[in-house]
Design an enzyme around this catalytic site. Structure first.
Site, PDB file in Angstrom:
ATOM      1  N   ARG A 495       0.819  -1.207   0.000  1.00 38.17           N
ATOM      2  CA  ARG A 495       0.000   0.000   0.000  1.00 38.17           C
ATOM      3  C   ARG A 495       0.853   1.258   0.000  1.00 38.17           C
ATOM      4  O   ARG A 495       0.534   2.251  -0.658  1.00 38.17           O
ATOM      5  CB  ARG A 495      -0.921   0.009   1.225  1.00 38.17           C
ATOM      6  N   GLU A 496       1.942   1.231   0.730  1.00 40.82           N
ATOM      7  CA  GLU A 496       2.765   2.432   0.892  1.00 40.82           C
ATOM      8  C   GLU A 496       3.552   2.776  -0.369  1.00 40.82           C
ATOM      9  O   GLU A 496       3.599   3.936  -0.773  1.00 40.82           O
ATOM     10  CB  GLU A 496       3.741   2.235   2.060  1.00 40.82           C
ATOM     11  N   SER A 497       4.194   1.797  -0.970  1.00 40.00           N
ATOM     12  CA  SER A 497       5.159   2.089  -2.036  1.00 40.00           C
ATOM     13  C   SER A 497       4.924   1.332  -3.323  1.00 40.00           C
ATOM     14  O   SER A 497       5.702   1.484  -4.262  1.00 40.00           O
ATOM     15  CB  SER A 497       6.575   1.762  -1.545  1.00 40.00           C
TER      16      SER A 497
END
Length: 644
Positions: A495-497
């Site tokens: 989700r983050e990167s």
């Protein structure tokens, strides 16, 4: 000028292994490309780069430098020779803009291929059409004019010409002025008020009066502009602008004016949308009776979501059922809203209908779909597509020109251009070839490229490519060392990167798990490695620090992954505040999170961890659970907060 593509800046975005070298050395092409980009063309050794995959990139900068002096035929020849690369359309864009800036409109039309994609290009294109096709120029120019924001300077000549010809008259100026008012573009409103003729002075005064004091709307009269020509644009704009300030005040004015003016059906829908949107955003519960009466006339999913969330927050299950029941079909069918419909029906004693709604939700792949499946006691649906390619098909991909160029750009450190080349390759490919590209990236050990391929190619069900088994040993190692579910770590990183180890956000967060420098330094000091600096981009270091930080969040919230994930995104201080006013149950807590980004983040992370664990089980969801029994049954309140 290159188009910007992704929200994350990449430091080490892509790095496919080298393929067979083309003629000409990488060292020479690196020097040539750097020289071309900086305008030092004398440093380019043409004989050393001739035949290299990237020769077209060097030629792009060389030809761009000669614009607008270069002939249209040279531009068209370049576009034809590079039609399979992004540089072909970049060259067309640059030629249109640079020819347009010097007023060489014949050349603009010579290189254009119909209406161009960007606003700046369109301004030059329709300016060029003023002498060739005045009707087309007027149609395109008015379309560019009728927006409530400033347009590029490239439009100035076109707009001036159309105004002098009467194609843009005072009525058109007034309409744009009203659009700008709706969009809170006060500077543009002021500029346009200076262009309009003296016959509109009273209309301008009315606008200024209502803009300063929305309640003045009831006192400006019923005739705006010459022969009331300003009414059609003025009253909708005034009501929408008023809604931004006071939804209840705008509603009072709307109820007064709606029967006295001939509003179009679209204007009525748009006005009511703005009033109810701002009323719901600001919890104007005194407006709910009117909102519920007007809501069936709407089509914007956002206002239905706002109304449904308010009903959920209030525990008004009848309103939840009613609101979901009138949502647009696509919105209504989403797992999230079928789940909440099931919850509402269940609360209202309609067990059979509730089971049906939960079943519809559970047929999908989503956090709420998995929660619905748990309520039904059935396995999760991954809805995963299976892609099988022969060895022969896979062997061909490395030789595709777009892949060779991507590889070459990466070898010489031009990661940004490589990203653009890869995006163009996927978007230009057939569905099967796009999947072959994603498959190639996975097998080349490049998870970020595989994920990006699924985004560019809209391959939402190609789960092995969307959720690649990359850095697994690192996640397992640090998950075990820190007592953290490794699949939760994978879900956070995805989700983050999007699994890009070199990702750097606009805010400065770095690496797979997007750690802010201050957080990385603090955690690094606590575990004895000190400030990692840029080594935080190394996957093992990043996962070690990220897993330590999420462990801290889990400890803070008694091991609860919903609260910990929310804190990872929004900060623990906010989560503490939300728990103090939480309604108690896990699903209510998730839906009550006030930040849309964090609501989506929590749902996505927990959905993604289910997918990662299932893929590790060869696609089986047997034994996989989105929540632990404790997370499902806990009271979401300050009781989750460990004493500190």
């Amino acid at each position: 000028m290159l188009r910007r593509l992704t929200p994350l800046v990449t430091a080490t975005a892509l790095s496919l292994p080298a393929t067979a070298m083309a003629q000409g050395s990488d060292s020479a092409i690196r020097t040539a490309l750097e020289a071309a980009r900086s305008g030092n063309f004398s440093l380019i050794n043409e004989s050393a780069i001739r035949g290299h995959e990237l020769h077209g990139y060097v030629e792009y900068y060389q030809l761009r430098e000669r614009l607008p002096a270069a002939s249209p035929q040279e531009v068209l020849n370049y576009i034809s020779a590079n039609s399979d690369a992004p540089t072909g359309e970049w060259m067309r864009e640059q030629a249109i803009i640079r020819y347009g800036k010097v007023g060489n409109y014949a050349n603009v039309l010579a290189v254009a291929n119909g209406e161009p994609p960007t606003t700046e290009e369109q301004c030059h294109y329709y300016t060029a059409q003023l002498s060739q096709n005045p009707t087309l120029a007027a149609e395109g120019g008015r379309r560019l004019w009728r927006v409530g924001k400033s347009q590029p300077d490239a439009c100035n000549t076109l707009f001036s010409a159309l105004r002098s010809r009467g194609e843009i008259n005072d009525q058109e100026i007034w309409q744009r002025m009203m659009l700008a008012w709706e969009n809170d573009q006060s500077g543009l409103v002021s500029h346009l008020s200076g262009l309009i003729g003296p016959g509109w002075s009273s209309a301008v005064a009315a606008q200024q009066s209502v803009a300063a004091n929305p309640s003045a709307l009831s006192r400006v009269g019923s005739c705006i502009g010459p022969n009331c020509a300003g009414n059609t644009a003025f009253f909708p704009a005034a009501l929408k602008a008023a809604a931004h300030t006071s939804a209840s005040g705008a509603l009072a004015s709307w109820q007064q004016l709606s029967g006295a003016n001939p509003f179009s059906a679209q204007d009525r829908q748009d006005i009511e949308r703005e009033i109810m949107y701002w009323g719901l955003r600001r919890d104007q519960r005194q407006m709910l009776s009117w909102i519920d009466q007007a809501l069936p006339r709407q089509s914007d999913p956002e206002v239905f979501e706002l109304r449904a969330r308010l009903a959920i927050r209030d525990g008004d299950w009848a309103a939840v059922e009613r609101t979901v029941g009138i949502m647009p079909a696509e919105t209504q069918g989403a797992a999230r809203w079928q789940y909440w419909l099931g919850r509402a029906l269940e609360q209202r004693g309609q067990s059979a209908a509730a089971q049906s709604a939960f079943a519809k939700a559970a047929s999908q792949r989503d956090f709420f779909a998995f929660v619905a499946a748990d309520r039904l006691g059935q396995p999760y649906n991954l809805n995963m597509e299976n892609n099988r390619f022969s060895d022969a098909e896979r062997a061909q991909v490395a030789g595709w020109p777009s892949v060779r160029r991507t590889n070459a750009l990466l070898r010489i450190g031009q990661d940004g251009l490589a990203n653009l080349e890869w995006k163009h390759a996927v978007e230009s490919a057939s569905p099967r070839d796009a999947r072959l590209l994603a498959d190639y990236a996975v097998n080349a050990g490049q998870p970020a490229m595989a994920v990006q391929a699924t985004i560019y190619g809209k391959m939402l069900d190609a789960l092995p490519y969307r959720f690649p088994a990359a850095y697994r040993d690192n996640f397992m190692r640090w998950g075990q060392a820190n007592g953290v579910d490794p699949y939760l770590l994978m879900g956070i990183a995805r989700r983050e990167s999007a699994y890009n180890p070199g990702a750097i956000s606009p805010a400065g967060a770095r690496g797979l798990m997007q750690l802010m420098p201050g957080t990385a330094s603090l955690v690094g000091s606590r575990i004895g490695i000190g400030d990692p600096g840029w080594s935080v981009l190394e996957p093992d270091t990043n996962i070690r620090l990220g897993s330590t930080y999420i462990r801290n969040m889990l400890d803070r919230y008694s091991g609860n992954r919903i609260a910990a994930a929310a804190a990872y995104n929004a900060g623990p201080g906010r989560v503490d505040e939300w728990l103090r006013s939480s309604p108690g149950e896990f699903d209510l807590f998730v839906e009550h999170i006030p930040f849309k980004e964090t609501r989506r983040y929590v749902r996505a992370v927990l959905e993604y961890r289910v997918v990662f664990e299932s893929l590790a089980n060869n696609g089986s969801t047997q034994g996989v659970s989105v929540l632990t029994p404790q997370e499902r049954n806990s009271q979401y309140s300050v009781s989750l907060m460990a004493s500190r």
